[in-house]
Design an enzyme around this catalytic site. Structure first.
Site, PDB file in Angstrom:
ATOM      1  N   ASP A   1       0.857  -1.187   0.000  1.00  0.00           N
ATOM      2  CA  ASP A   1       0.000   0.000   0.000  1.00  0.00           C
ATOM      3  C   ASP A   1       0.891   1.234   0.000  1.00  0.00           C
ATOM      4  O   ASP A   1       1.816   1.337   0.818  1.00  0.00           O
ATOM      5  CB  ASP A   1      -0.902   0.023   1.234  1.00  0.00           C
ATOM      6  CG  ASP A   1      -1.991  -1.040   1.176  1.00  0.00           C
ATOM      7  OD1 ASP A   1      -2.065  -1.762   0.155  1.00  0.00           O
ATOM      8  OD2 ASP A   1      -2.756  -1.153   2.147  1.00  0.00           O
TER       9      ASP A   1
ATOM     10  N   ASP B   1     -14.857  -4.385  -1.079  1.00  0.00           N
ATOM     11  CA  ASP B   1     -14.411  -4.244   0.308  1.00  0.00           C
ATOM     12  C   ASP B   1     -15.655  -4.077   1.169  1.00  0.00           C
ATOM     13  O   ASP B   1     -16.316  -3.037   1.106  1.00  0.00           O
ATOM     14  CB  ASP B   1     -13.502  -3.032   0.455  1.00  0.00           C
ATOM     15  CG  ASP B   1     -12.312  -3.078  -0.498  1.00  0.00           C
ATOM     16  OD1 ASP B   1     -11.923  -4.198  -0.882  1.00  0.00           O
ATOM     17  OD2 ASP B   1     -11.789  -2.012  -0.858  1.00  0.00           O
TER      18      ASP B   1
END
EC number: 5.3.1.16
Length: 256
Positions: A8, A130
Site C-alpha cells: 500500500d 471491500d
C-alpha cells in the site's frame, strides 16, 4: 493457492493501515520499490499494489512509483486504488500492469465496468469488493454503497467480470484472523473466482482458507502479517546481521 504480498502506497511510502483507517498508519519503508524487490526475492509470484492517495482523490498520485516497480520486476503486478476511468486503466495496462482492480467505480459508475470489458479480457479487469458486515464500502472505505456484497458481485458477473478481490474490512490489518464465514458466504453466492484479502495472520489461516477452494477462492492477498514476519519461514529469508540485500542473496528469484 496463490499467495500475493500487498504493498500500500501513501505519500510515496510503503504503509499499512488498520481497517482502512488512515489515522492508523504505519510506515514500513520509505521506498515502495525496495519493498517490491524484497517480496520478489522472497519468491512472490505476483504483487498487489494499492495507491491509497488515489483511492481518496481519484488522481493517479503514485503513478511513477508504480511504473518503476512494474519495470523492475519480472512478475505480474495487480493495481488498485482510485481507478475510475478508461484512461486510467489504459495507462496502467500500457505501462505493463498485469491487471487492474476496479473498486468504488463498480458502485458509482457500473457502466464503466461494462465498457472496460469490451476493451480488455476478463483476465485484465477485476473488481474489488471491500465489505463491512456484508455491505461494500467505497471511496477509501469512507462511504457505504447501500447494497449487499454478493448483489454487487452478481451485477459485475452479468457484465463479464470473472474475478473478485474480496476484503472483509472488519478483519483487515487487525492480525486476528480472516473472515472465514463472510468469505465463504460471499464466494458461495457470487459464483466467481475469488481472491481473499484482509486478516490472514498465520499458516493456520491459510490452511482454513484452502478449504474454500471448492467455492472459487483460489488466491489470497497478505499484507500486515508479512510485514510483521508472522510466518516462521520468513526468518529464513532475512539476513539479520546485515539486513536483506536488494541486489543479490540466496534466492533464485530474478529481477528484470
Amino acid at each position: 493457492m496463490l499467495i500475493i504480498p500487498a504493498i500500500d502506497i501513501k505519500d510515496g511510502k510503503c504503509v499499512r493501515l488498520t481497517r482502512g483507517d488512515f489515522s492508523q498508519q504505519k510506515i514500513y519503508l520509505d521506498n515502495p520499490l525496495d519493498m517490491a524487490i524484497i517480496w520478489r526475492k522472497q519468491n512472490a509470484k505476483m504483487l498487489h499494489i494499492v495507491d491509497l492517495d488515489a483511492a481518496l482523490t481519484g488522481e493517479m498520485v503514485n503513478f511513477d512509483i508504480i511504473a518503476n516497480i512494474v519495470a523492475e520486476l519480472d512478475i505480474p503486478v495487480q493495481i488498485g486504488g482510485g481507478i475510475r476511468s478508461i484512461d486510467a486503466v489504459k495507462r496502467y495496462l500500457d505501462m505493463g500492469v498485469g491487471r487492474v482492480v476496479i473498486g468504488s467505480a463498480a458502485v458509482t459508475d457500473p457502466e464503466l465496468v461494462g465498457e472496460l470489458m469490451k476493451h480488455w479480457p476478463a483476465s485484465k479487469i477485476v473488481v474489488g469488493i471491500d465489505a463491512e458486515n456484508g455491505v461494500p464500502k467505497i471511496k477509501g472505505w469512507t462511504e457505504s454503497s447501500g447494497m449487499q456484497d454478493y448483489e454487487l458481485a452478481l451485477r459485475m458477473k452479468d457484465m463479464g467480470v470473472e474475478r473478485i478481490v474480496y476484503t472483509d474490512i472488519s478483519r483487515d490489518g487487525m492480525m486476528q484472523g480472516f473472515g472465514y464465514e463472510s468469505t465463504k458466504r460471499f464466494a458461495q453466492k457470487a459464483g466467481l473466482k475469488v481472491t481473499a484479502s484482509g486478516g490472514v495472520t498465520n499458516s493456520e489461516d491459510l490452511q482454513r482458507l484452502a478449504t474454500l477452494r471448492p467455492y472459487g477462492v483460489d488466491s489470497v492477498i497478505i499484507g500486515k502479517a508479512f510485514y510483521e514476519c508472522n510466518f516462521p519461514c520468513q526468518e529464513l529469508w532475512y539476513n539479520f546481521e546485515k539486513g536483506i540485500c536488494l541486489d543479490q542473496n540466496f534466492s533464485t528469484a530474478r529481477r528484470k
